[in-house]
Design an enzyme around this catalytic site. Structure first.
Site, PDB file in Angstrom:
ATOM      1  N   ASN A 251       0.840  -1.206   0.000  1.00 30.39           N
ATOM      2  CA  ASN A 251       0.000   0.000   0.000  1.00 30.39           C
ATOM      3  C   ASN A 251       0.872   1.252   0.000  1.00 30.39           C
ATOM      4  OD1 ASN A 251      -2.493  -1.219  -0.046  1.00 30.39           O
ATOM      5  ND2 ASN A 251      -2.692  -1.309   2.182  1.00 30.39           N
ATOM      6  N   GLU A 374       3.893  -3.829  -8.614  1.00 31.96           N
ATOM      7  CA  GLU A 374       3.228  -3.449  -7.354  1.00 31.96           C
ATOM      8  C   GLU A 374       1.706  -3.354  -7.513  1.00 31.96           C
ATOM      9  OE1 GLU A 374       5.024  -0.981  -4.521  1.00 31.96           O
ATOM     10  OE2 GLU A 374       7.025  -1.252  -5.333  1.00 31.96           O
TER      11      GLU A 374
HETATM   12  C1  LIG Z   1      10.230  -5.094 -14.068  1.00 33.79           C
HETATM   13  C2  LIG Z   1       9.468  -5.781 -12.978  1.00 33.79           C
HETATM   14  C3  LIG Z   1       9.879  -5.655 -11.667  1.00 33.79           C
HETATM   15  C4  LIG Z   1       9.192  -6.321 -10.659  1.00 33.79           C
HETATM   16  N1  LIG Z   1       9.655  -6.246  -9.359  1.00 33.79           N
HETATM   17  C5  LIG Z   1       9.099  -7.038  -8.398  1.00 33.79           C
HETATM   18  C6  LIG Z   1       9.680  -7.125  -7.088  1.00 33.79           C
HETATM   19  O1  LIG Z   1      10.667  -6.460  -6.773  1.00 33.79           O
HETATM   20  N2  LIG Z   1       9.115  -7.976  -6.201  1.00 33.79           N
HETATM   21  C7  LIG Z   1       8.026  -8.726  -6.497  1.00 33.79           C
HETATM   22  O2  LIG Z   1       7.590  -9.478  -5.648  1.00 33.79           O
HETATM   23  N3  LIG Z   1       7.442  -8.669  -7.726  1.00 33.79           N
HETATM   24  C8  LIG Z   1       7.959  -7.846  -8.676  1.00 33.79           C
HETATM   25  N4  LIG Z   1       7.407  -7.788  -9.936  1.00 33.79           N
HETATM   26  C9  LIG Z   1       6.233  -8.599 -10.239  1.00 33.79           C
HETATM   27  C10 LIG Z   1       4.981  -7.773 -10.453  1.00 33.79           C
HETATM   28  O3  LIG Z   1       4.532  -7.254  -9.243  1.00 33.79           O
HETATM   29  C11 LIG Z   1       3.958  -8.657 -11.175  1.00 33.79           C
HETATM   30  O4  LIG Z   1       4.415  -8.829 -12.497  1.00 33.79           O
HETATM   31  C12 LIG Z   1       2.575  -8.059 -11.145  1.00 33.79           C
HETATM   32  O5  LIG Z   1       2.045  -8.094  -9.858  1.00 33.79           O
HETATM   33  C13 LIG Z   1       1.616  -8.773 -12.108  1.00 33.79           C
HETATM   34  O6  LIG Z   1       1.656 -10.145 -11.944  1.00 33.79           O
HETATM   35  P1  LIG Z   1       1.816 -11.121 -13.223  1.00 33.79           P
HETATM   36  O7  LIG Z   1       2.969 -10.628 -13.988  1.00 33.79           O
HETATM   37  O8  LIG Z   1       1.859 -12.513 -12.732  1.00 33.79           O
HETATM   38  O9  LIG Z   1       0.523 -10.865 -14.083  1.00 33.79           O
HETATM   39  P2  LIG Z   1      -0.908 -11.574 -13.875  1.00 33.79           P
HETATM   40  O10 LIG Z   1      -1.305 -11.509 -12.461  1.00 33.79           O
HETATM   41  O11 LIG Z   1      -0.888 -12.892 -14.555  1.00 33.79           O
HETATM   42  O12 LIG Z   1      -1.840 -10.580 -14.697  1.00 33.79           O
HETATM   43  C14 LIG Z   1      -1.966 -10.629 -16.107  1.00 33.79           C
HETATM   44  C15 LIG Z   1      -3.131  -9.729 -16.513  1.00 33.79           C
HETATM   45  O13 LIG Z   1      -4.343 -10.226 -15.941  1.00 33.79           O
HETATM   46  C16 LIG Z   1      -4.963  -9.212 -15.183  1.00 33.79           C
HETATM   47  N5  LIG Z   1      -5.628  -9.801 -14.019  1.00 33.79           N
HETATM   48  C17 LIG Z   1      -5.167 -10.789 -13.189  1.00 33.79           C
HETATM   49  N6  LIG Z   1      -6.039 -11.043 -12.234  1.00 33.79           N
HETATM   50  C18 LIG Z   1      -7.094 -10.211 -12.430  1.00 33.79           C
HETATM   51  C19 LIG Z   1      -8.316  -9.980 -11.763  1.00 33.79           C
HETATM   52  N7  LIG Z   1      -8.661 -10.648 -10.655  1.00 33.79           N
HETATM   53  N8  LIG Z   1      -9.150  -9.025 -12.237  1.00 33.79           N
HETATM   54  C20 LIG Z   1      -8.821  -8.329 -13.338  1.00 33.79           C
HETATM   55  N9  LIG Z   1      -7.677  -8.500 -14.020  1.00 33.79           N
HETATM   56  C21 LIG Z   1      -6.811  -9.416 -13.570  1.00 33.79           C
HETATM   57  C22 LIG Z   1      -3.845  -8.271 -14.771  1.00 33.79           C
HETATM   58  O14 LIG Z   1      -4.337  -6.969 -14.463  1.00 33.79           O
HETATM   59  C23 LIG Z   1      -2.962  -8.294 -15.985  1.00 33.79           C
HETATM   60  O15 LIG Z   1      -3.448  -7.389 -16.948  1.00 33.79           O
HETATM   61  C24 LIG Z   1       8.064  -7.094 -10.959  1.00 33.79           C
HETATM   62  C25 LIG Z   1       7.638  -7.208 -12.296  1.00 33.79           C
HETATM   63  C26 LIG Z   1       8.330  -6.589 -13.307  1.00 33.79           C
HETATM   64  C27 LIG Z   1       7.887  -6.764 -14.722  1.00 33.79           C
END
Ligand SMILES: Cc1cc2nc3c(=O)[nH]c(=O)nc-3n(C[C@H](O)[C@H](O)[C@H](O)COP(=O)(O)OP(=O)(O)OC[C@H]3O[C@@H](n4cnc5c(N)ncnc54)[C@H](O)[C@@H]3O)c2cc1C
Length: 391
Positions: A251, A374
């Site tokens: 948050n 985030e």
């Molecule tokens: C450059 C980079 C740095 C990062 N740094 C960190 C870090 O330091 N620590 C860490 O822990 N993580 C980190 N992350 C991870 C990041 O937080 C996740 O990529 C992000 O939370 C999205 O998760 P996902 O990639 O699995 O996408 P998904 O969760 O698979 O989402 C894919 C799509 O589906 C949509 N979606 C999923 N569920 C729903 C729902 N219930 N309702 C509507 N839409 C939905 C999403 O909005 C998105 O458009 C990083 C990612 C990147 C790319």
């Protein structure tokens, strides 16, 4: 005789900075211009954080802004962390995110959830030379973060961690990782526990580094935990309460990403405005054409609205007032504005905006991440929707 009431002073305008805040911001701006700006292009091309920048960030007190003076930090406010992330991101959002993760996630988690012994052990190092990372996401749990698979098994004298984390910012530079693992997958979110994992712990390793579209100087890596033995005193908060730490730190972290996107938009705007004054077509500066002026005016208005959202959320947090909705709005809106402003900045540059010799194409690439990490934009809207419709 009727009593004369002294009127309560009106709160200061959100964007008005105190003398200390003003001095802090100008120091960070000067630092970014002198130390970071000359390295931006090379770091982006090589996908490598210039190592000499890290001690300089520590020396300036930018890696432990909120660490209290008694623990060797700068004793600053959360708002100052936000000012720092904004000012650095106006020059390079890749460096902005390193400072952001350190201050708004790692330092904050320790301040809020650390035991006194953990604070004494780690906070002085966060302020002096230790980079932190925050490891929640995994290959199959992103938005659904609490579906994480990394296991923590209780032993007599501590815990054994096994699993893999993905996308971990600062992983190459970090010496300490806040790792979320589950003690009991059947318990759902109630099994999740946060651990402080030192980089040199046997069984811990940093894996593949991602080849990214934007913020390329920031390292984003896989983390591997293989029978990694963690002493019981390295549990952050209580076992089974890691979900609370994750929710609450994120948050706050979202305001930091709002600041990163705000700084990015400001950086792109400043480049576009300077270019528009210099570039001549039809015998005059392109800034003299009303269409270009209107584009720059619209961008500036959106940036100002973003700044109000971000500063308000940060000042609410410092005032210990509810800020979750405002933080989600700040992140959601700032990432949209950053993308729009950076895109428009490319157009103001014309063909020159499309090539790497000029800075705006990088801002455009860097902006995309704001809608993803985030909590994606959909996740922010889910939070905002729940809160605005409650009651
Ligand atoms: C450059 C980079 C740095 C990062 N740094 C960190 C870090 O330091 N620590 C860490 O822990 N993580 C980190 N992350 C991870 C990041 O937080 C996740 O990529 C992000 O939370 C999205 O998760 P996902 O990639 O699995 O996408 P998904 O969760 O698979 O989402 C894919 C799509 O589906 C949509 N979606 C999923 N569920 C729903 C729902 N219930 N309702 C509507 N839409 C939905 C999403 O909005 C998105 O458009 C990083 C990612 C990147 C790319």
């Amino acid at each position: 005789m009727s009593e004369v009431l002294t009127p309560t002073p009106a709160p200061a305008p959100l964007t008005q900075l105190s003398e200390d805040e003003e001095l802090f911001r100008s120091t960070v701006r000067d630092f970014a211009t002198e130390n970071i700006a000359p390295l931006v292009r090379q770091m982006d091309e090589e996908q490598h954080f210039a190592p000499e920048l890290i001690p300089r960030l520590f020396n300036l007190g930018l890696m432990g802004i909120e660490v209290p003076i008694e623990y060797g930090g700068s004793g600053g406010s959360f708002f100052e962390s936000i000012l720092a992330v904004e000012a650095i991101s106006a020059v390079d959002p890749s460096i902005g995110v390193l400072v952001d993760v350190q201050n708004t996630l790692c330092v904050n988690a320790l301040l809020r959830w650390g035991t006194e012994a953990q604070k004494r052990r780690i906070l002085p190092r966060f302020a002096a030379d230790l980079v932190g990372a925050y490891a929640l996401s995994e290959a199959s749990s992103g938005s659904d973060a609490f579906a994480l698979q990394t296991r923590a098994e209780k032993r007599s004298d501590g815990y054994t961690l096994n699993g893999q984390k993905l996308w971990i910012t600062n992983a190459r530079e970090a010496g300490l990782f806040i790792v979320f693992a589950t003690l009991d997958p059947a318990a759902g979110y109630k099994g999740i526990t946060a651990f402080l994992v030192e980089k040199h712990t046997p069984g811990f390793s940093v894996g593949k580094k991602e080849d990214k579209l934007g913020i390329r100087a920031s390292s984003t890596c896989e983390i591997i935990l293989e029978d990694c033995q963690i002493p019981a005193e390295n549990v952050l908060g209580e076992p089974g309460k890691g979900y609370k730490i994750a929710i609450e730190t994120l948050n706050e972290g979202r305001i930091g990403i709002g600041a990163q996107m705000l700084g990015l938009a400001q950086g792109a705007w400043s480049c576009a405005a300077a270019y528009a004054r210099e570039r001549k077509q039809f015998g005059k500066a392109i800034a003299d054409f009303q269409a270009v002026q209107f584009a720059l005016a619209e961008m500036a208005t959106e940036i100002e609205a973003t700044r109000l959202l971000v500063y308000n959320a940060a000042r609410l947090k410092d005032a210990k007032l509810p800020y979750v909705k405002e933080a989600a709005m700040a992140k959601y809106f700032s990432s949209q504005v950053a993308e729009r402003v950076a895109s428009q900045a490319v157009e103001v540059y014309g063909g020159y905006g499309f090539v790497k010799d000029y800075p705006v194409e990088k801002f455009y690439r860097d902006a995309k991440i704001g809608k993803i990490y985030e909590g994606t934009s959909n996740m922010q809207l889910a939070t905002i929707g729940k809160l605005v419709l409650a009651g």
